[in-house]
Design an enzyme around this catalytic site. Structure first.
Site, PDB file in Angstrom:
ATOM      1  N   CYS A 165       0.837  -1.337  -0.216  1.00  0.00           N
ATOM      2  CA  CYS A 165       0.017   0.106   0.084  1.00  0.00           C
ATOM      3  C   CYS A 165       0.759   1.272  -0.021  1.00  0.00           C
ATOM      4  O   CYS A 165       0.267   2.426  -0.251  1.00  0.00           O
ATOM      5  CB  CYS A 165      -0.947  -0.119   1.219  1.00  0.00           C
ATOM      6  SG  CYS A 165      -2.123  -1.399   1.268  1.00  0.00           S
ATOM      7  N   HIS A 305      -2.801   7.656   6.523  1.00  0.00           N
ATOM      8  CA  HIS A 305      -2.869   6.382   6.026  1.00  0.00           C
ATOM      9  C   HIS A 305      -4.265   5.766   6.230  1.00  0.00           C
ATOM     10  O   HIS A 305      -4.976   5.473   5.413  1.00  0.00           O
ATOM     11  CB  HIS A 305      -1.797   5.324   6.517  1.00  0.00           C
ATOM     12  CG  HIS A 305      -2.030   4.092   5.750  1.00  0.00           C
ATOM     13  ND1 HIS A 305      -1.789   3.821   4.330  1.00  0.00           N
ATOM     14  CD2 HIS A 305      -2.203   2.746   6.191  1.00  0.00           C
ATOM     15  CE1 HIS A 305      -1.851   2.731   3.826  1.00  0.00           C
ATOM     16  NE2 HIS A 305      -2.311   1.992   4.966  1.00  0.00           N
ATOM     17  N   GLU A 316      -1.260   4.741  13.999  1.00  0.00           N
ATOM     18  CA  GLU A 316      -0.910   6.109  13.181  1.00  0.00           C
ATOM     19  C   GLU A 316      -1.244   7.362  14.205  1.00  0.00           C
ATOM     20  O   GLU A 316      -0.340   8.100  14.203  1.00  0.00           O
ATOM     21  CB  GLU A 316      -1.706   5.997  11.953  1.00  0.00           C
ATOM     22  CG  GLU A 316      -1.002   7.415  11.026  1.00  0.00           C
ATOM     23  CD  GLU A 316      -1.786   7.223   9.782  1.00  0.00           C
ATOM     24  OE1 GLU A 316      -1.156   8.307   8.883  1.00  0.00           O
ATOM     25  OE2 GLU A 316      -2.574   6.481   9.525  1.00  0.00           O
ATOM     26  N   LYS A 337      -9.402   8.076   2.733  1.00  0.00           N
ATOM     27  CA  LYS A 337      -9.775   6.651   2.134  1.00  0.00           C
ATOM     28  C   LYS A 337     -11.392   6.412   2.546  1.00  0.00           C
ATOM     29  O   LYS A 337     -11.870   5.336   2.309  1.00  0.00           O
ATOM     30  CB  LYS A 337      -9.097   5.856   2.966  1.00  0.00           C
ATOM     31  CG  LYS A 337      -7.539   5.333   2.328  1.00  0.00           C
ATOM     32  CD  LYS A 337      -6.648   4.408   2.879  1.00  0.00           C
ATOM     33  CE  LYS A 337      -5.473   4.242   2.410  1.00  0.00           C
ATOM     34  NZ  LYS A 337      -4.316   5.435   2.878  1.00  0.00           N
ATOM     35  N   HIS A 342      -9.733   1.926  -0.087  1.00  0.00           N
ATOM     36  CA  HIS A 342      -8.245   1.886  -0.118  1.00  0.00           C
ATOM     37  C   HIS A 342      -7.735   1.261  -1.536  1.00  0.00           C
ATOM     38  O   HIS A 342      -7.882   0.169  -1.717  1.00  0.00           O
ATOM     39  CB  HIS A 342      -7.792   0.907   0.947  1.00  0.00           C
ATOM     40  CG  HIS A 342      -6.336   0.690   1.234  1.00  0.00           C
ATOM     41  ND1 HIS A 342      -5.552   1.654   0.467  1.00  0.00           N
ATOM     42  CD2 HIS A 342      -5.714   0.209   2.176  1.00  0.00           C
ATOM     43  CE1 HIS A 342      -4.216   1.109   0.818  1.00  0.00           C
ATOM     44  NE2 HIS A 342      -4.399   0.396   2.107  1.00  0.00           N
ATOM     45  N   PHE A 402       1.973  -3.550   3.883  1.00  0.00           N
ATOM     46  CA  PHE A 402       1.993  -4.924   4.365  1.00  0.00           C
ATOM     47  C   PHE A 402       3.769  -5.179   4.016  1.00  0.00           C
ATOM     48  O   PHE A 402       4.121  -4.667   3.049  1.00  0.00           O
ATOM     49  CB  PHE A 402       1.356  -5.930   3.640  1.00  0.00           C
ATOM     50  CG  PHE A 402       0.137  -6.100   4.347  1.00  0.00           C
ATOM     51  CD1 PHE A 402      -0.343  -5.461   5.208  1.00  0.00           C
ATOM     52  CD2 PHE A 402      -1.183  -7.030   3.697  1.00  0.00           C
ATOM     53  CE1 PHE A 402      -1.662  -5.580   5.527  1.00  0.00           C
ATOM     54  CE2 PHE A 402      -2.162  -7.118   4.050  1.00  0.00           C
ATOM     55  CZ  PHE A 402      -2.687  -6.244   5.063  1.00  0.00           C
TER      56      PHE A 402
END
Length: 415
Positions: A165, A305, A316, A337, A342, A402
């Protein structure tokens, strides 16, 4: 060696809430949800039956059929936004030195749709291997940059970054470094993703990563909300023209913002879960601010994010609090998002564009669907549900993936 300044001179977007840059920005300001019931395949046996699809996209209305037929949807998305960004930048393709123009894009999964299609055709034909001669060129991730470079004749550096991502944020970081070092004058950079299919939905469902709010899908992406239950899968593309300032100045280009700093760090806590205290996220933002030669108080906006996952949002926000201290409560913090879903490998670039336009226009798009803040998350200004006018000098766009990939980009007003 004098380090070159890096600026953004063109933008292009194809997202679940808008198929052009102006449409994307207007939808962000209005707080439009891009979620819909999936139309691409039969979801009867899937836990999640919705996603944020790109709407009303016909590549043959935008790209010459001879070109588009050799591309996976992912490549088509990238090609369309590159065309828009190049046009927006005012680049004269016939006058620039094409050896000094690179193409660096990001994608997490690339042409997986073409692989699924070929596998289904193979089974339907009783195992007879009658594959399209375009199968490999459609499915290879690097073709999303290769097709653009070949079409325009850009012969500078040409590659695709893959860091889940964070892929397109990493692509922008690579573009930034290439220009700083004087390797190229311009980089066509960003990312694309087209993974709303059996692989994408099925794979993330097996990890319990996706929201399963099938009866209220329009509000399912709810970053920072106490009731969030996972992210909503999105798709699309975003492209930025990243340019050496002196080159941009010489051709009289408009400048949206300066890409002032980059922070790249690896979270070694877990292959998919972030460190609970957000240590890597904090360090990525800190490095980016230091790279930009700014103070933490110069940052007035963070596009997080913010995926709407139980662990990620908390981590975060803790990182933001630990880095910025009391100043964190003065920052306009949002998660776009909540509207686009996403977009995986395209998310970083799409959110970089949202961050740049917020900086340029002095208005921050909202975090929609936020009704009840998770008590484990600090009481920040999340620009809840309505765009807010907010003037600031510099902003951060965060992307985490990831594999521990953490990327923070600092954009500042150009002066």
């Amino acid at each position: 060696m004098k380090v070159k300044r890096v600026v953004i001179t063109g933008l292009g977007a194809l997202t679940p809430i808008g198929n052009t840059l102006p449409d994307y920005w207007n939808a962000l300001l209005k707080g439009v949800s891009g979620a819909n019931l999936i139309t691409y395949f039969n979801t009867e046996n899937f836990k999640t039956k919705f996603a944020c699809e790109v709407k009303n996209f016909d590549p043959n209305n935008l790209i010459d059929r001879k070109i588009s037929r050799s591309m996976d949807k992912c490549g088509q998305y990238a090609f369309v936004t590159a065309m828009e960004a190049i046009k927006d930048s005012g680049l004269d393709i016939e006058k620039i030195n094409k050896q000094r123009v690179g193409v660096i894009l990001g994608t997490a999964i690339g042409g997986i749709g073409s692989i699924i299609e070929a596998f289904n055709t193979f089974n339907e034909n009783g195992g007879v291997p009658k594959f399209s001669p375009f199968l490999l060129t459609r499915s290879l991730g690097d073709m999303i940059s290769g097709n653009i470079a070949l079409h325009y004749g850009f012969s500078g550096t040409n590659c695709v970054t893959t860091s889940a991502c964070a892929s397109s944020a990493n692509a922008l970081a690579d573009a930034y470094h290439a220009i700083q070092l004087g390797k190229v004058d311009i980089v066509i950079s960003g990312g694309a993703e087209a993974c709303i299919n059996l692989f994408g939905v099925g794979g993330f469902n097996s990890m319990n990563a996706l929201s399963i709010r099938n009866d209220e899908y329009e509000t399912a992406s709810r970053p920072f909300d106490f009731t969030r239950d996972g992210f909503v899968l999105g798709e699309g593309s975003a492209t930025l023209i990243v340019e050496d300032y002196e080159h941009a100045k010489a051709r009289g280009a408009k400048i949206y913002a300066e890409l002032a700093g980059v922070g790249l760090i690896t979270d070694t806590h877990h292959i998919t879960a972030p460190h609970p205290q957000g240590e890597a996220a904090k360090l990525a933002m800190q490095i980016a601010i230091e790279d930009a030669k700014l103070k933490i108080t110069d940052i007035g906006h963070i596009n997080t994010h913010g995926t709407s996952t139980p662990l990620g949002d908390i981590s975060e926000c803790i990182a933001i609090r630990n880095l910025f201290g009391e100043h964190a409560y003065k920052i306009a913090i949002n998660a776009t998002k909540s509207m686009t879903g996403h977009m995986l490998g395209a998310a970083g670039a799409a959110e970089a564009i949202a961050t740049i336009l917020a900086l340029q226009n002095g208005i921050v798009p909202p975090t929609i669907n936020l009704k009840e803040r998770d008590p484990e998350i600090p009481d920040f200004n999340f620009v809840s549900n309505r765009a807010t006018e907010y003037n600031f000098y510099a902003a951060i766009s965060n992307s985490f993936g990831f594999g521990g990939h953490n990327a923070s980009l600092v954009f500042s007003k150009f002066d």
